[in-house]
Design a protein around this motif. Structure first.
Motif, PDB file in Angstrom:
ATOM      1  N   ILE B 133       0.614  -0.824   0.380  1.00  0.00           N
ATOM      2  CA  ILE B 133       0.342   0.028   0.424  1.00  0.00           C
ATOM      3  C   ILE B 133       0.760   1.106   0.283  1.00  0.00           C
ATOM      4  O   ILE B 133       2.105   1.778   0.584  1.00  0.00           O
ATOM      5  N   THR B 134       0.595   2.433  -1.123  1.00  0.00           N
ATOM      6  CA  THR B 134       1.862   3.464  -1.037  1.00  0.00           C
ATOM      7  C   THR B 134       1.663   4.115  -0.198  1.00  0.00           C
ATOM      8  O   THR B 134       2.886   4.411   0.997  1.00  0.00           O
ATOM      9  N   ALA B 135       0.016   4.300   0.445  1.00  0.00           N
ATOM     10  CA  ALA B 135       0.210   5.105   1.785  1.00  0.00           C
ATOM     11  C   ALA B 135       0.670   4.944   2.858  1.00  0.00           C
ATOM     12  O   ALA B 135       1.738   5.896   3.108  1.00  0.00           O
ATOM     13  N   ILE B 136       1.029   3.762   3.004  1.00  0.00           N
ATOM     14  CA  ILE B 136       1.778   3.204   4.465  1.00  0.00           C
ATOM     15  C   ILE B 136       3.152   2.533   3.531  1.00  0.00           C
ATOM     16  O   ILE B 136       4.604   3.199   4.168  1.00  0.00           O
ATOM     17  N   ASP B 137       3.607   2.125   3.188  1.00  0.00           N
ATOM     18  CA  ASP B 137       4.743   1.702   2.631  1.00  0.00           C
ATOM     19  C   ASP B 137       5.615   3.213   1.737  1.00  0.00           C
ATOM     20  O   ASP B 137       7.346   3.280   2.437  1.00  0.00           O
ATOM     21  N   LEU B 138       5.408   3.991   1.087  1.00  0.00           N
ATOM     22  CA  LEU B 138       6.020   4.709   0.703  1.00  0.00           C
ATOM     23  C   LEU B 138       6.088   5.767   1.646  1.00  0.00           C
ATOM     24  O   LEU B 138       7.648   6.678   2.411  1.00  0.00           O
ATOM     25  N   LEU B 139       5.153   6.373   2.494  1.00  0.00           N
ATOM     26  CA  LEU B 139       4.850   7.317   3.033  1.00  0.00           C
ATOM     27  C   LEU B 139       5.148   7.396   4.554  1.00  0.00           C
ATOM     28  O   LEU B 139       5.508   8.021   5.543  1.00  0.00           O
ATOM     29  N   ASN B 140       5.107   6.113   5.311  1.00  0.00           N
ATOM     30  CA  ASN B 140       4.657   5.832   6.533  1.00  0.00           C
ATOM     31  C   ASN B 140       4.804   3.887   6.798  1.00  0.00           C
ATOM     32  O   ASN B 140       4.353   3.472   6.894  1.00  0.00           O
ATOM     33  N   THR B 362      15.008  -0.539   1.254  1.00  0.00           N
ATOM     34  CA  THR B 362      13.528  -0.326   0.037  1.00  0.00           C
ATOM     35  C   THR B 362      14.507   0.482  -1.401  1.00  0.00           C
ATOM     36  O   THR B 362      15.429  -0.544  -1.866  1.00  0.00           O
ATOM     37  N   ARG B 363      15.282   1.365  -1.380  1.00  0.00           N
ATOM     38  CA  ARG B 363      15.873   2.235  -2.441  1.00  0.00           C
ATOM     39  C   ARG B 363      16.804   3.055  -1.746  1.00  0.00           C
ATOM     40  O   ARG B 363      16.141   3.978  -0.512  1.00  0.00           O
ATOM     41  N   ALA B 364      17.490   3.243  -2.342  1.00  0.00           N
ATOM     42  CA  ALA B 364      18.502   4.877  -2.137  1.00  0.00           C
ATOM     43  C   ALA B 364      17.439   6.408  -1.607  1.00  0.00           C
ATOM     44  O   ALA B 364      17.513   7.085  -0.593  1.00  0.00           O
ATOM     45  N   ASP B 365      16.840   6.523  -3.318  1.00  0.00           N
ATOM     46  CA  ASP B 365      16.841   7.701  -2.889  1.00  0.00           C
ATOM     47  C   ASP B 365      14.753   7.863  -2.047  1.00  0.00           C
ATOM     48  O   ASP B 365      14.031   8.853  -1.952  1.00  0.00           O
ATOM     49  N   HIS B 366      14.099   6.848  -0.796  1.00  0.00           N
ATOM     50  CA  HIS B 366      13.048   6.330  -0.495  1.00  0.00           C
ATOM     51  C   HIS B 366      12.927   7.897   0.352  1.00  0.00           C
ATOM     52  O   HIS B 366      12.128   8.228   0.082  1.00  0.00           O
ATOM     53  N   ALA B 367      14.200   8.321   1.660  1.00  0.00           N
ATOM     54  CA  ALA B 367      13.622   9.391   2.373  1.00  0.00           C
ATOM     55  C   ALA B 367      13.349  10.350   1.704  1.00  0.00           C
ATOM     56  O   ALA B 367      12.894  11.332   2.179  1.00  0.00           O
ATOM     57  N   ALA B 368      13.749  10.499   0.473  1.00  0.00           N
ATOM     58  CA  ALA B 368      14.218  11.586  -0.487  1.00  0.00           C
ATOM     59  C   ALA B 368      13.297  12.378  -0.264  1.00  0.00           C
ATOM     60  O   ALA B 368      12.202  13.303  -0.565  1.00  0.00           O
ATOM     61  N   VAL B 369      12.323  11.030  -0.929  1.00  0.00           N
ATOM     62  CA  VAL B 369      11.178  11.514  -2.347  1.00  0.00           C
ATOM     63  C   VAL B 369       9.964  11.398  -0.713  1.00  0.00           C
ATOM     64  O   VAL B 369       9.458  12.252  -1.189  1.00  0.00           O
ATOM     65  N   ALA B 370      10.007  10.927  -0.097  1.00  0.00           N
ATOM     66  CA  ALA B 370       9.134  10.631   0.859  1.00  0.00           C
ATOM     67  C   ALA B 370       9.340  11.919   1.517  1.00  0.00           C
ATOM     68  O   ALA B 370       8.118  12.733   2.003  1.00  0.00           O
ATOM     69  N   ALA B 371      10.346  12.659   2.309  1.00  0.00           N
ATOM     70  CA  ALA B 371       9.671  13.862   2.879  1.00  0.00           C
ATOM     71  C   ALA B 371       9.643  15.115   1.969  1.00  0.00           C
ATOM     72  O   ALA B 371       9.112  15.841   1.938  1.00  0.00           O
ATOM     73  N   GLN B 372       9.690  14.917   0.684  1.00  0.00           N
ATOM     74  CA  GLN B 372       9.663  16.089  -0.521  1.00  0.00           C
ATOM     75  C   GLN B 372       8.002  15.859  -0.714  1.00  0.00           C
ATOM     76  O   GLN B 372       7.911  17.069  -0.715  1.00  0.00           O
ATOM     77  N   LEU B 373       7.491  14.719  -0.976  1.00  0.00           N
ATOM     78  CA  LEU B 373       6.141  14.556  -1.162  1.00  0.00           C
ATOM     79  C   LEU B 373       5.474  15.486   0.836  1.00  0.00           C
ATOM     80  O   LEU B 373       4.572  15.901   0.503  1.00  0.00           O
TER      81      LEU B 373
END
Lengths: 598, 478
Positions: B133-140, B362-373
């Motif tokens: 679930i994107t709202a969880i896996d990606l952001l929370n 997960t992936r190297a850019d995960h933290a940055a993408v989540a913070a930016q979103l």
């Protein structure tokens, strides 16, 4: 230890015992067949009320109560650093043998049983008062453990251990009091947890604790020996900030009290700290850290005691002449423990069910912060940073309100900033510090010239921005004149490029003073230069185009902490670029779309 | 402890409390059975002195006549049998079979109150649970051993989301021992049936133990139900190396039972009448999760809290938020707009996320993408507020790109079907797709390299190409 009475009544952590031998207030007792640790909190008419630091289920009337006639004490000596204790100073690592839980009645010495290399520094024959220095033990690479005469003891030194290995329980010195009694002084001493350790006198605070957090150090500094409160709703980053402070601040010894908080957070500290190193020495941070962990599911009475256990250890290192910072997360959970016990005692509740003595307990806690001249004439300090967890983020609740009366710095965490992932989410409008003037001299000398003016100027930018904000919300920034839009822009850069700090970034996690001042200078100068340009008629569009904002915003991460000269260079470059812009600016009455000469 | 003792007759009954004067041998917390009228009722000793014992009964006390009772002191605190064979079974709120089958054979009998885990024995949770679930896996990001509540409101699809998390989390880790402990606390029969059907349809039921204290069961029993269920969950996770997911629905009902009991005991009420020890009490439940050093299993909790009046400052969600490691907040406006899952991203947070993501996890850019979103979506809210006042036409071009981003973010990134499993790569790529709606200079929380690798919008200014930001962005004059 002897039997002093029998259990008469039991309900939760509160036990009443009928006594055969009278007990004093705050004496330690052991209750029942399992010998659960407890403390006398009331004693009258041959009956003692005891708060028990362990789960009492299974305890029944008629079981024995023991005492050795001493108050609840902590063990003080080498080996405290690097350890994790529960609220009554039981070493959690050594209690692990019993499995994943903590067995009831489990007991273990706080200090490891080992020998230490002792180095005496006084000769027999000297008259030594309480608190005098006897010698030292290398406790960790970071901290030399100074062995002191206990405060209540004094006299002529008749014997001192020669240099060499000394066992934990051995005597290191013998003092003969004027009345002829001999006092043996050991490496390990005991001290009642609730009693402040004596000092010669209190001193004025003159230098800051550098926290490494720019928003705090710049706007809301805390002095060495000061007290700060950190209130915030859940999710605003209290614990992350407390962790950052424990890792990055420049106190010599850290006592971190996890009081009624999450087990996984303590696991995180325990996983992280051994791997983190002190930037100055390269040694593991754990070598200067003592952890007290009484998580929210551990017995509530021990949570109440945990704060004092931490304080007693902090004061012990202060008396050796160290600057100690004590972080308590969270004092609200401690206050709730007070409330719960008061409820069990059927005491008359005051505000929101808290006992009427809540403010005096809070005062007694925060007043133990301070810079002091120790009994041996050294200078030491305890700085207290207490997190507060106001229910629903409501800062009018009693714990937050009373805490504000006894602390001189308030670091108020804002849910709005946290939602925008602006960390540390210190709201600059609600926070304050009275230590600014006291530490200004230090900052001017050690951080960089002009610190006082720079922080005032930066505060002005934020203030102007705050005043514009409601207007922008109503009409949008487009409707504002360039002058005001520049204020918004400069404030945004200041917030993003200076105040916001990434606790997880290897460079940005803690920012040293010189880099802070240079960065601050850059953003303040940027505001001033832009303001002057706009006033001179340079359109904002052109000003913006001349700025490489991405680069400016990343300076905090890209410039190494030990050499901030790149920030100074960036400022020089900025001044040059903007001066060029000014040279080509039309007269104030000129048209906005005039050509920029190249 | 010691042998059981029977006492004939009680002195009086006060609400849920039974007082036995003249009996001075009860142990604090001792389990008590009350016999005499119908089914035996259970309770425990609340206070004991050498003159009297006060007993708290979990069942109903209506119809009990004090003088005609037989009170049996069981000589031990409440202990329940735990066993792996309890998976696939249905129990009542006190752990007794509710499916007509014989009681399970105990592997161990454990104290329902458990014992607090020594903080030093814990291992820090770091393995992301992949829920698809994107709202969880990606952001929370949910991490094994975490407690992450769903803060929701009446009528919102929290049950659907909780069931989806349970089902998809299991699918993503097919080789490992996975179990679900489902705990109904004052829920309706429909809710219990919904979960049962979802688990059954996916073949998960044999890996699930259901503990049901339904809305029409005795509310006092509700105090014990989660403790019974967590005792099994701990046994599975820490003695048998299962990855256990505990779903508790609904904690608000639990807290209400606690309040009712406190009121009947004449305790000093705290906020909204809840007892002052609500925090400590909730903590003794929520803290029963995590991982152990040297153990392979984990215990993850997803408590569901319906916020009365959608009020996040209500004591139950508030105190829950102070104990748990973050929260997933469901928003009514999002749900009304047809979004599923209606996760209010800005109010949601996973505290353990930062260590469960990134390179190698997960992936190297995960933290940055989540913070930016997050940052960009926070700005979207401001722009939307502004647009309602001044109209969309009066916004700056940059602000308008935020509106476009906001739409893409909600419709493409957050929106997903109730049975759709998205890989973390897919979620991250969707995130970049949304971010590509924004001009590159707005993306201050991602690095230059990440931008070059993933950004598909206009690269201008000093990033990548040499183009200068367009005049059109800020160029209009008044």
């Amino acid at each position: 230890m002897r039997e002093v009475g029998r259990v008469r009544w039991v309900s939760g952590p509160v036990v009443k015992a009928r006594l055969r031998v009278p007990l004093g207030l705050l004496e330690q007792v052991w209750v029942g067949g399992e010998r659960l640790a407890g403390e006398v909190i009331a004693s009258e008419h041959g009956e003692a009320t005891v708060q028990v630091y362990e789960e009492t289920s299974g305890l029944r009337p008629g079981e024995p109560v023991w005492s050795d006639g001493r108050p609840l004490e902590v063990e003080l000596g080498p080996g405290l650093l690097g350890q994790t204790f529960d609220g009554i100073q039981r070493p959690l690592e050594r209690l692990l043998r019993g499995g994943r839980g903590i067995d009831r009645g489990a007991a273990a010495d706080a200090l490891p049983e080992r020998a230490w290399p002792f180095e005496p520094c006084v000769e027999p024959g000297l008259e030594l008062p309480g608190g005098a220095l006897l010698g030292a033990v290398r406790e960790t690479e970071l901290i030399e453990h100074r062995v002191l005469v206990p405060p209540a003891v004094g006299g002529r030194l008749t014997w001192i251990a020669p240099a060499g290995e000394v066992a934990r329980d051995a005597t290191v010195a013998v003092l003969t009091a004027p009345d002829g009694t001999a006092h043996e002084v050991g490496l390990v001493q005991r001290w009642p947890v609730r009693e402040p350790r004596p000092v010669r006198r209190r001193l004025d605070a003159t230098r800051p604790i550098v926290t490494g957090q720019r928003v705090l150090d710049t706007f809301f500094p805390i002095a060495v020996g000061g007290a700060a409160a950190l209130p915030g709703p859940f999710g605003a980053g209290k614990t992350v900030l407390q962790h950052s402070l424990a890792k990055g601040c420049d106190a010599q010894v850290i006592v971190y009290v996890g009081c009624g908080e999450r087990g996984n957070e303590m696991a995180q500290v325990l996983a992280e700290f051994p791997a983190l190193t002190d930037p100055a020495t390269g040694r593991p941070l754990l070598e200067r850290t003592i952890l007290v962990a009484n998580t929210s599911n551990m017995p509530v009475a021990a949570r109440e005691a945990s704060i004092f256990t931490g304080l007693a250890m902090a004061e012990y290192y202060r008396d050796m002449g160290y600057h100690v910072a004590l972080m308590a997360d969270s004092t609200s959970r401690w206050a709730e423990a007070l409330r719960e016990i008061a409820g069990r005692l059927e005491e008359m509740p005051a505000e929101e069910g808290y006992p009427a003595y809540l403010p005096s307990r809070l005062a007694a806690f925060y007043e133990r912060a301070g810079v002091v001249e120790t009994l041996s004439g050294a200078r030491g300090s305890v700085t207290i940073i207490g997190a507060v967890s106001p229910p629903a983020g409501d800062v009018t609740e009693p714990v937050t309100q009373h805490t504000q009366r006894f602390t001189r710095a308030l670091w108020s965490l804002s849910r709005d900033l946290a939602s925008a992932r602006h960390y540390p989410a210190i709201g600059w409008e609600a926070s304050y510090s009275f230590y600014g003037d006291a530490v200004a001299g230090w900052w001017e000398a050690e951080g960089g010239e002009g610190w006082t003016e720079l922080r005032h100027a930066a505060a002005q930018v934020l203030e102007q921005d705050a005043r514009l904000e409601p207007i922008v919300r109503l009409v949008g920034s487009e409707a504002l004149p360039d002058r005001q839009r520049w204020v918004l822009e400069a404030a945004r850069l200041l917030k993003e490029g200076y105040l916001r700090q990434n606790a997880l970034h290897p460079v940005d996690a803690a920012c040293p003073p010189r880099k802070q001042v240079e960065l601050l200078r850059l953003f303040v100068r940027l505001f001033e230069l832009g303001r002057d340009l706009v006033a001179a008629g340079v359109p904002l569009v052109r000003l913006r185009r001349a700025l490489d904002t991405r680069r400016l915003l990343r300076l905090k991460e890209s410039v190494p902490n030990d050499d901030p000269s790149a920030v100074t260079a960036a400022l020089a470059e900025l001044e040059r670029d903007l001066a060029a812009l000014r040279a080509g600016a039309p007269a104030p009455s000129g048209r906005d779309d005039a050509e920029v000469p190249t | 402890m010691r042998a059981r003792i029977d006492v004939l007759g009680a002195s009086r009954i006060e609400g849920p409390l039974l007082v036995l004067e003249g009996f001075g041998r009860a142990a604090y917390g001792e389990l008590v059975e009350v016999l005499g009228a119908g089914e035996p009722r259970l309770g425990e000793v609340l206070a004991s002195s050498d003159e009297a014992a006060v007993i708290e009964l979990w069942g109903d006390t209506a119809g009990l006549a004090p003088e005609r009772l037989r009170v049996r002191f069981r000589g031990e605190t409440l202990r329940v049998p735990v066993a792996t064979e309890m998976l696939g079974r249905v129990f009542d709120g006190l752990g007794r079979p509710r499916d007509g089958l014989p009681p399970p054979v105990a592997e161990r009998r454990v104290d329902v109150h458990g014992s607090p885990i020594n903080p030093v024995a814990r291992a820090y949770p770091q393995d992301a649970v992949h829920t698809g679930i994107t709202a969880i896996d990606l952001l929370n990001t949910l991490v094994r051993g975490q407690k992450l509540p769903l803060l929701s409101g009446a009528g919102l699809p929290h049950n659907e989301l909780a069931a989806q998390i349970a089902l998809q989390a299991r699918v993503a880790q097919p080789d490992e021992r996975f179990a679900v402990v489902f705990v109904a606390l004052g829920s309706s029969h429909d809710t219990a049936a919904f979960f049962r059907e979802r688990f059954e349809a996916s073949g998960l039921l044999s890996r699930t133990a259901l503990f049901l204290n339904l809305a029409d069961d005795a509310p006092m029993e509700r105090i014990v139900t989660p403790r019974v269920a967590l005792s099994l969950a701990e046994h599975l996770a820490f003695d048998h190396d299962y990855h256990v997911l505990v779903l508790l629905t609904d904690m608000t009902n639990y807290a209400e039972a606690l309040r009712e009991l406190a009121a009947r005991k004449n305790e000093v009420p705290g906020r909204k009448g809840y007892p002052g020890y609500l925090y400590t009490d909730l903590a003794t439940l929520y803290e029963r999760c995590g991982r152990l050093r040297g153990g392979a299993g984990s215990l993850t909790q997803i408590p569901i809290v319906t916020m009365p009046g959608d009020d996040i400052t209500h004591p139950v969600p508030d105190l829950t938020g102070y104990i748990t490691e973050g929260q997933v907040v469901l928003g009514r406006a999002l749900s009304r707009g047809g979004l599923y899952p209606p996760v209010d991203v800005l109010l949601s947070l996973s505290r353990l996320m930062k260590d469960g993501i990134g390179e190698g996890r997960t992936r190297a850019d995960h933290a940055a993408v989540a913070a930016q979103l997050y940052a960009a979506y926070a700005r979207v809210q401001e722009v939307r507020n502004l647009a309602t006042v001044v109209g969309e036409a009066a916004l700056t071009p940059t602000d308008r790109t935020y509106l476009a981003f906001g739409r893409t973010f909600e419709e493409r990134v957050l929106q997903q079907d109730g049975d759709e499993i998205r890989s973390i790569d897919a979620s991250l790529d969707l995130g970049w797709q949304a971010l590509s709606e924004l001009p590159a200079e707005e993306l201050t929380r991602v690095g230059e390299e990440e931008l070059r690798a993933h950004y598909r919008g206009r690269l201008h200014g000093r990033v990548g190409a040499a183009e200068v930001p367009g005049e059109e962005d800020d160029g209009e004059r008044r």
